[in-house]
Motif scaffolding. Structure first.
Motif, mmCIF file in Angstrom:
data_model
loop_
_atom_site.group_PDB
_atom_site.id
_atom_site.type_symbol
_atom_site.label_atom_id
_atom_site.label_comp_id
_atom_site.label_asym_id
_atom_site.label_seq_id
_atom_site.Cartn_x
_atom_site.Cartn_y
_atom_site.Cartn_z
ATOM 1 N N TYR A 5 -2.552 -17.363 -4.530
ATOM 2 C CA TYR A 5 -1.839 -17.254 -4.522
ATOM 3 C C TYR A 5 -0.418 -16.472 -5.149
ATOM 4 O O TYR A 5 0.537 -16.638 -4.339
ATOM 5 N N ARG B 78 -0.508 -13.557 -3.491
ATOM 6 C CA ARG B 78 -0.125 -12.484 -2.190
ATOM 7 C C ARG B 78 1.270 -11.752 -1.884
ATOM 8 O O ARG B 78 1.267 -10.783 -1.451
ATOM 9 N N ILE B 79 2.016 -12.663 -2.143
ATOM 10 C CA ILE B 79 3.664 -12.300 -1.782
ATOM 11 C C ILE B 79 3.568 -10.860 -2.605
ATOM 12 O O ILE B 79 5.325 -10.970 -2.610
ATOM 13 N N VAL C 103 -2.140 -12.585 3.923
ATOM 14 C CA VAL C 103 -3.289 -13.520 4.975
ATOM 15 C C VAL C 103 -3.861 -15.017 3.765
ATOM 16 O O VAL C 103 -4.213 -14.664 2.683
ATOM 17 N N THR C 104 -3.543 -16.147 3.628
ATOM 18 C CA THR C 104 -3.675 -17.376 2.757
ATOM 19 C C THR C 104 -5.514 -17.090 2.884
ATOM 20 O O THR C 104 -5.726 -17.011 3.479
#
Lengths: 404, 231
Positions: free
Chosen positions: B65, B67-68, B77-78
């Motif tokens: 969640y 990651r950004i 990457v998701t």
């Protein structure tokens, strides 16, 4: 979204004129009729009545990120937040003591077609009671499989009843020749609009769905008038110019995407940037194509009945799947995104199953996300971004494997 | 060559460090408030156990969640794609991954080439996720770790509504007040979560073999309830 269009300035002027014209017209004795977006407005124009679109008001308020505020006023009147966002916003504006995007224009009469949904008729009915204005409902029977001649005849009959209603309510006379002229202009505008939309099939394209969402106002509002024809001529010219100069909608278009159906208006920029960041351009949606139909001028009433009853929202499951797949093929799409819109139950119905069927039949990846077209309170950015990014990663995988 | 993967989940953050494709360190911590500093802290702690520094890493990939918000990651990457990749290394025969995380439950279909073929996630509502279990454990004053083993002791689970975490919590509190067995309530909670996840999984075609991941995988009763549902 693309670099600003020259035509965009023209559109802003036109829309400002349109909103100003309502009250002016009323003073001149031209009645103001509320109409729905997918409605035979050509009859309204042919009878010199001013059509006003409360749905446009909802989209405008949503794009300006105030639809949720206005909706709260509607919710305070007991209109639950599960209802259509445009309806809540329009009803809310009636009761609101703040009007950040202007005030919704009260109607002298209301005409509505339920080909889009069952919420609009209820909203219009409530507004009719509130404003004490007469209301006419065009009932479009649901088409599950084949189009029936009985259904069409039923609708044609109602068109004549509506003409009668309009003549009695406004005192204006209906003339079939005048309707044919209006239909001619409507056909010309819808043809040009369709030509503009088709430019998105070019790779790279000068124009995509998010641009179309901006430029669609005239085809909704003015189809049947010279204004719409002139506007889309100008837009088409500008698009041709862009192609000649190599101006593209996004910097590095690698993927073409089909999107269903209305955009999330308060997050239009967020979506278009997210797609562009992943080199994906949304090129088609049944939404913007809702006004890309053709009329048969030799039989005006029958043609109106066909166009407005055979709209996709009024059709069965299989038809809607085929329609999406046709768009995907025509625009050479690499994948598809389906927006389960809390506001729009008829279009969100069965969306997860549709996704599965389309993915199986086309072999292309697709994803469903949930939000609301107008109300930001139903938007959860993290959840939607993860879904869409996983979808973009699927596109990348396919591209590496040479599948696209 | 050292590389690291960092997964910033809604409740827990996880780090793995690999040397030439071999796992050499891993660490799990609560995510806490500020993701930017939390992600750096957990990675540095994991590196410390190896006597390494951030600059020793050839690449860092962030997922989850948050990651950004991992500033030093080369790539985001998701989780969905990451699970597909992970199964190549861990269990190549797996075709379906059920991930039960803090705020998301996911079903991920992987094809024979370890490509994500399809996936499904819960929508905004977080009933049926790890967070739900955590809220219920708090309401019942039972530790999260004990929830699974206790549920297995029940003979007649209660029926717990799962349309909303807040409503389910007040239902659980009332059941306790009525003097119902805590064990049956806990079992009911597990069944409710399993049903919700199973309902979602039906949207993708579940194929053998199946792996369960995320914090929920550590809960034996939840895994068993899912096994029973899937058959």
């Amino acid at each position: 979204m693309s670099a600003p269009f020259k035509t965009a300035g023209l559109l802003k002027d036109l829309m400002a004129q349109y909103y100003a014209k309502g009250e002016e017209n009323r003073k001149l004795g031209i009645p103001v009729a509320w109409v729905t977006a997918v409605f035979p407005v050509e009859i309204i124009y042919a009878m010199d009545i001013f059509p006003y679109y409360p749905e446009n008001f909802g989209a405008l308020a949503a794009a300006r990120k105030v639809a949720d505020k206005l909706s709260e006023y509607g919710e305070q009147q007991g209109y639950y937040n599960d209802l259509c966002g445009y309806a809540r916003c329009g009803i809310g504006d009636t009761y609101a003591d703040e009007h950040p995007v202007g005030k919704i224009l009260p109607p002298d009469l209301l005409v509505c077609c339920n080909t889009q949904c069952g919420s609009l008729p209820k909203w219009f009915e409530a507004a009719g009671r509130y404003h004490q204005a007469p209301y006419f409902l065009l009932d479009s029977p649901l088409i599950e499989g084949e189009v029936s001649s009985l259904g069409k005849a039923y609708f044609v009959e109602q068109l004549w009843e509506m003409v009668d209603f309009l003549e009695k309510t406004t005192g204006n006379k209906f003339d079939l020749n005048r309707l044919t002229e209006v239909l001619k202009l409507a056909s010309e505008a819808t043809r040009l609009w369709n030509d503009c939309l088709d430019m998105a099939a070019l790779k790279p394209a000068p124009f995509g769905f998010f641009d179309a969402c901006f430029h669609m106002a005239p085809i909704v509002t003015w189809r049947g008038t010279q204004v719409a024809v002139d506007y889309y001529k100008a837009l088409k010219e500008e698009l041709d110019e862009r192609v000649a100069k190599g101006v593209t909608a996004i910097p590095n278009e690698r993927f073409k995407i089909y999107f269903d159906h209305i955009p999330v208006w308060p997050r239009l920029r967020w979506f278009s940037d997210l797609f562009a960041d992943h080199d994906a351009l949304v090129v088609a949606s049944q939404y913007t194509h809702s006004w890309a139909h053709k009329f048969d001028l030799s039989r005006p009433m029958e043609s109106l009945a066909e166009v407005y009853t055979e709209q996709f929202v009024n059709r069965g499951f299989e038809y809607r799947i085929k329609l999406k797949m046709e768009f995907m093929e025509r625009y050479n799409c690499d994948g598809f995104v389906l927006f389960s819109n809390r506001s729009c139950k008829p279009n969100s119905f069965g969306l997860y199953d549709k996704r599965q069927v389309i993915a199986e039949r086309t072999g292309k990846p697709g994803v469903v996300f949930e939000a609301d077209m107008s109300d930001q309170r139903f938007f959860s950015a993290g959840q939607i971004q993860t879904r869409l990014e996983a979808f973009f990663e699927q596109l990348e995988q396919n591209s590496r494997r040479g599948k696209t | 060559m050292y590389v690291a993967g960092i997964d910033i989940g809604s409740i827990y953050s996880k780090v793995v460090i690999l040397q030439d494709n071999q796992l050499i360190a891993s660490l799990v911590q609560r995510t806490g408030g500020e993701i930017k500093t939390a992600s750096r802290r957990i990675l540095e702690e994991a590196l410390e156990t190896l006597g390494l520094k951030l600059y020793d890493l050839a690449a860092v990939v962030a997922t989850g969640y948050g990651r950004i918000s991992v500033p030093f990651a080369e790539k985001q990457v998701t989780e969905i794609t990451c699970f597909g990749r992970a199964m190549v290394h861990l269990y190549p025969e797996v075709r379906t991954v059920i991930d039960i995380g803090g705020q998301d439950s996911k079903g991920i279909k992987i094809d024979e080439n370890h490509k994500v073929e399809d996936f499904v996630m819960n929508d905004k509502c977080a009933a049926g996720t790890g967070r739900f279990l955590e809220v219920m454990a708090n309401a019942l004053e039972v530790s999260l770790e004990d929830m699974g083993p206790l549920a297995l002791q029940s003979k007649s689970p209660e029926v717990i509504g799962i349309t909303c975490t807040v409503f389910a919590e007040s239902q659980v509190v009332s059941l306790v007040a009525e003097g119902r067995s805590k064990i049956d309530i806990i079992a009911g909670i597990h069944q409710a979560i399993a049903e919700r996840i199973y309902g979602m999984l039906k949207m993708i075609k579940i194929e053998d073999r199946i792996a369960v991941t995320g914090g929920g995988a550590k809960n034996i009763a939840l895994v068993k309830a899912l096994e029973k549902k899937i058959g």
